[in-house]
Design an enzyme around this catalytic site. Structure first.
Site, short mmCIF file in Angstrom:
data_model
loop_
_atom_site.label_atom_id
_atom_site.label_comp_id
_atom_site.label_asym_id
_atom_site.label_seq_id
_atom_site.Cartn_x
_atom_site.Cartn_y
_atom_site.Cartn_z
N PRO A 94 40.29 46.16 17.27
CA PRO A 94 40.88 48.04 17.87
C PRO A 94 42.18 47.50 17.83
O PRO A 94 42.22 47.33 19.05
CB PRO A 94 39.93 47.50 19.30
N GLU A 95 42.05 48.74 17.49
CA GLU A 95 44.36 48.95 17.23
C GLU A 95 44.48 50.34 18.19
O GLU A 95 43.32 50.40 18.52
CB GLU A 95 44.42 49.11 16.19
N HIS A 119 26.29 39.32 24.40
CA HIS A 119 27.41 38.91 25.12
C HIS A 119 27.70 40.05 25.90
O HIS A 119 29.45 41.39 25.63
CB HIS A 119 28.58 39.36 24.14
N ARG A 122 33.37 37.45 21.27
CA ARG A 122 34.78 36.25 22.14
C ARG A 122 35.16 35.76 23.12
O ARG A 122 36.41 35.14 23.61
CB ARG A 122 35.11 36.34 20.67
#
Length: 277
Positions: free
Chosen positions: A2-3, A94, A113
């Site tokens: 994500p930017e 997750h 992560r």
DNA sequence: ATCGCCTCCTGATGGC
DNA sequence: TGCCATCAGGAGGCGA
């Protein structure tokens, strides 16, 4: 990853669903993802609070505004996801935090992560948070001018690629959009920032605005993990000209796209269109 | 100021 | 088939 365009898309997709909904319970499956305050206080503060109509974004930070001067600040980092869904929707692996809303739906935070972080702060203090207060100009705001780039670029002795990734220089660019902007401006990623010509600086300014704007129009780049606030993929990955295109023909000249490491980051570029000088 | 290097973390990939 | 090393990269911290 994500930017700015991905984060903006998440904010826009969540905004329309969350407005007016109240948090009725919080399930902190992995309390480690909460940066502040302490887990018990995080939950206590959120219970009974209502999401406002207007959400926000600063750089890659998602700002979910709630009643009583509270803002839930979320950074997705690499693989984070913030998704509004049915409570019955299968729980993706997750999933670290589940917010139950008063319409029976869920807002879930998942992150393979576990680099992403959530933070609950007074709305009036958001812009002073570490990480946010150091951010450079927003590429799509009027403050980001051609003159800004021209002037600021000369103050740095570093190479242009790492400078574009420096959030205190410009907010919101990541590896994908930085490479795409450099390609459009025909600037080699290893060029010294201070040595760009005035013309190149202007081209880079234009390229950044264009690539970010187009990224948002295509609802982001779903290269690996990214989906929006409703779990939908974006489509800008189909319009990338250099990123992740090693050895594929350049769209301009047909020569194979190169890949090098610049300041530890993969950098994709066309060695014919973007000269090292 | 800027660099390289490390850490966080998991999954995908490739060599053998 | 499995085992291991490597890589992905956003941000922050370290020492040089």
């Amino acid at each position: 990853m994500p930017e700015l365009p991905e984060v903006e898309t998440v904010v826009r997709s969540l905004e329309q669903h969350l407005a007016g909904l109240t948090v009725t319970s919080v399930n902190l499956i992995k309390p480690e993802v909460i940066r502040s305050p302490k887990p018990e206080e995080f939950i206590e503060l959120l219970l009974g609070k209502t999401f406002l109509k207007k959400m926000g974004r600063r750089g890659k930070y998602i700002l979910l505004n709630l009643s009583e001067n509270l803002t839930l600040v979320v950074h997705l980092r690499m693989t984070g996801r913030l998704i509004y869904c049915d409570a019955e929707a299968p729980l993706e692996k997750h999933t670290h935090v589940i917010f139950l809303l008063d319409n029976g739906k869920h807002l879930r935070f998942a992150d393979v992560r576990r680099f992403g972080r959530l933070q609950l702060v007074p709305t009036t203090e958001v812009m002073e948070l570490p990480g946010i207060k150091e951010l450079g100009p927003e590429p799509l705001e009027p403050e980001f001018t051609r003159e800004f780039i021209k002037k600021e670029i000369r103050r740095h002795r570093t190479r242009i690629k790492p400078l574009l990734l420096d959030q205190s220089f410009i907010a919101g660019l990541g590896n994908i959009y930085a490479d795409e902007a450099l390609f459009r401006a025909k600037v080699h990623p290893e060029r010294l920032a201070s040595e760009l010509t005035s013309r190149e600086a202007a081209a880079l300014h234009k390229a950044i605005v264009e690539v970010i704007t187009e990224g948002i129009e295509h609802r982001g780049t779903s290269f690996r993990d990214y989906v929006d606030g409703e779990g939908r993929a974006g489509s800008f990955q189909n319009h990338l000209k250099v990123y992740n295109r090693e050895n594929h023909p350049c769209t301009q000249c047909g020569r194979p796209i190169s890949r090098i490491k610049v300041a530890g980051r993969s950098s994709y570029y066309c060695s014919a269109c973007q000269k090292a000088k």
